[in-house]
Write a protein that holds these residues in place. Structure first.
Motif, PDB file in Angstrom:
ATOM      1  N   ALA A 123       0.846  -1.191   0.000  1.00  0.00           N
ATOM      2  CA  ALA A 123       0.000   0.000   0.000  1.00  0.00           C
ATOM      3  C   ALA A 123       0.885   1.246   0.000  1.00  0.00           C
ATOM      4  O   ALA A 123       1.761   1.407   0.853  1.00  0.00           O
ATOM      5  N   PHE A 124       0.650   2.116  -1.002  1.00  0.00           N
ATOM      6  CA  PHE A 124       1.467   3.323  -1.134  1.00  0.00           C
ATOM      7  C   PHE A 124       0.567   4.552  -1.311  1.00  0.00           C
ATOM      8  O   PHE A 124      -0.574   4.447  -1.788  1.00  0.00           O
ATOM      9  N   LEU A 125       1.136   5.688  -0.963  1.00  0.00           N
ATOM     10  CA  LEU A 125       0.449   6.961  -1.106  1.00  0.00           C
ATOM     11  C   LEU A 125       1.206   7.804  -2.113  1.00  0.00           C
ATOM     12  O   LEU A 125       2.430   8.017  -1.986  1.00  0.00           O
ATOM     13  N   LEU A 126       0.511   8.276  -3.155  1.00  0.00           N
ATOM     14  CA  LEU A 126       1.121   9.181  -4.112  1.00  0.00           C
ATOM     15  C   LEU A 126       0.952  10.596  -3.574  1.00  0.00           C
ATOM     16  O   LEU A 126      -0.168  11.130  -3.501  1.00  0.00           O
ATOM     17  N   VAL A 127       2.054  11.205  -3.133  1.00  0.00           N
ATOM     18  CA  VAL A 127       2.012  12.492  -2.443  1.00  0.00           C
ATOM     19  C   VAL A 127       2.692  13.566  -3.306  1.00  0.00           C
ATOM     20  O   VAL A 127       3.244  13.275  -4.374  1.00  0.00           O
ATOM     21  N   ASP A 128       2.611  14.795  -2.819  1.00  0.00           N
ATOM     22  CA  ASP A 128       3.247  15.893  -3.540  1.00  0.00           C
ATOM     23  C   ASP A 128       4.752  15.626  -3.704  1.00  0.00           C
ATOM     24  O   ASP A 128       5.385  15.000  -2.839  1.00  0.00           O
ATOM     25  N   ALA A 129       5.276  16.126  -4.784  1.00  0.00           N
ATOM     26  CA  ALA A 129       6.699  15.914  -5.079  1.00  0.00           C
ATOM     27  C   ALA A 129       7.576  16.508  -3.990  1.00  0.00           C
ATOM     28  O   ALA A 129       7.298  17.597  -3.470  1.00  0.00           O
ATOM     29  N   LEU A 130       8.628  15.801  -3.643  1.00  0.00           N
ATOM     30  CA  LEU A 130       9.552  16.268  -2.614  1.00  0.00           C
ATOM     31  C   LEU A 130      10.529  17.318  -3.139  1.00  0.00           C
ATOM     32  O   LEU A 130      11.181  18.011  -2.350  1.00  0.00           O
ATOM     33  N   SER A 131      10.683  17.419  -4.449  1.00  0.00           N
ATOM     34  CA  SER A 131      11.614  18.412  -4.988  1.00  0.00           C
ATOM     35  C   SER A 131      10.958  19.153  -6.148  1.00  0.00           C
ATOM     36  O   SER A 131       9.961  18.697  -6.720  1.00  0.00           O
TER      37      SER A 131
END
Length: 262
Positions: A254-262
């Protein structure tokens, strides 16, 4: 009066003979001629009384080019007959085998064994991927492998940021492009960062279909060319693993697609 006996000089024959000279030879020649005639007559009678067996390839009564029931000495006909049914090179009834179709995009993304439905959201652009059960760790390129690592420095943040695009092998799925122009793909079931080599295999290996996880808000990612195998982390290594109906597997995949870190 006594009977007169002719004198040899009167008859011209030697004394004591009553036949003309050569009579014996005539009788011998006549007997030989009679024997020859008898033999010829006998031979003709024997040959005429029994028909000769002709050494022909046809049998009496078989149809020929000259008509049915006649023996023919003509050359054999060049016509051929069709082979008996069921005697062809491939026996009738043998199933025809076809070559297997190469792996390609599936008509519809397969559903997860866990029961997730369609993708929870359309493919975004620049994203980072965070673990659900290790919330301080993200997908991170380390060498050419992708691992689940904590990120802090600008360099690690950049290596943990991807551009999510329509799937290379199926536009309804996802592909993850890297900052240097490569893609994430599985090879030997390990997730790696490699450049596109232009082959259909690469495009399939780099395509993952999002499935709704049993964990609220999370996403599972299924391989397009290995249905039933999902990306999960194990010992912090991202890999393609067959689905298992366990809490640990569901948490690791299970993964979460989150805002880009860079």
């Amino acid at each position: 009066m006594s009977e007169h006996t002719p004198h040899p000089r009167e008859t011209g024959r030697p004394a004591g003979t009553s036949r003309f000279p050569g009579t014996r030879r005539l009788w011998a020649a006549g007997a030989l001629a009679l024997a020859v005639v008898t033999a010829c007559v006998t031979t003709l009678a024997v040959n005429g009384g029994s028909p000769r067996a002709e050494a022909t390839p046809q049998t009496a009564g078989a149809p020929t080019d000259d008509g049915p029931g006649l023996l023919s000495f003509a050359s054999p006909s060049a016509r051929t007959t069709a082979p008996p049914e069921g005697r062809t090179a491939r026996a009738s009834g043998t199933p025809r085998t076809t070559a297997p179709h190469p792996a390609g995009p599936r008509p519809t993304p397969p559903k997860s064994p866990a029961g997730p439905g369609s993708s929870p959201e359309p493919a975004p652009t620049r994203r980072s991927v965070r673990s659900l059960n290790y919330p301080d760790r993200y997908w991170h390129i380390s060498g050419d492998l992708v691992k689940l690592d904590p990120v802090s420095s600008p360099a690690t943040r950049r290596a943990a940021t991807f551009t999510v695009v329509n799937g290379l092998a199926d536009a309804r799925c996802y592909s993850f492009a890297t900052a240097d122009g490569g893609y994430l793909r599985h090879r030997n079931f390990l997730l790696r960062a490699e450049h596109d080599d232009g082959t259909p295999l690469f495009r399939q290996d780099a395509t993952f279909c999002p499935r709704r996880s049993s964990v609220s808000g999370a996403t599972m990612l299924e391989s397009v060319n290995y249905p039933g195998r999902f990306l999960r982390h194990q010992n912090f290594q991202l890999k393609l693993d067959p689905y298992r109906n366990t809490d640990l597997y569901r948490a690791d995949s299970a993964f979460l697609l989150v805002d880009a870190l860079s």
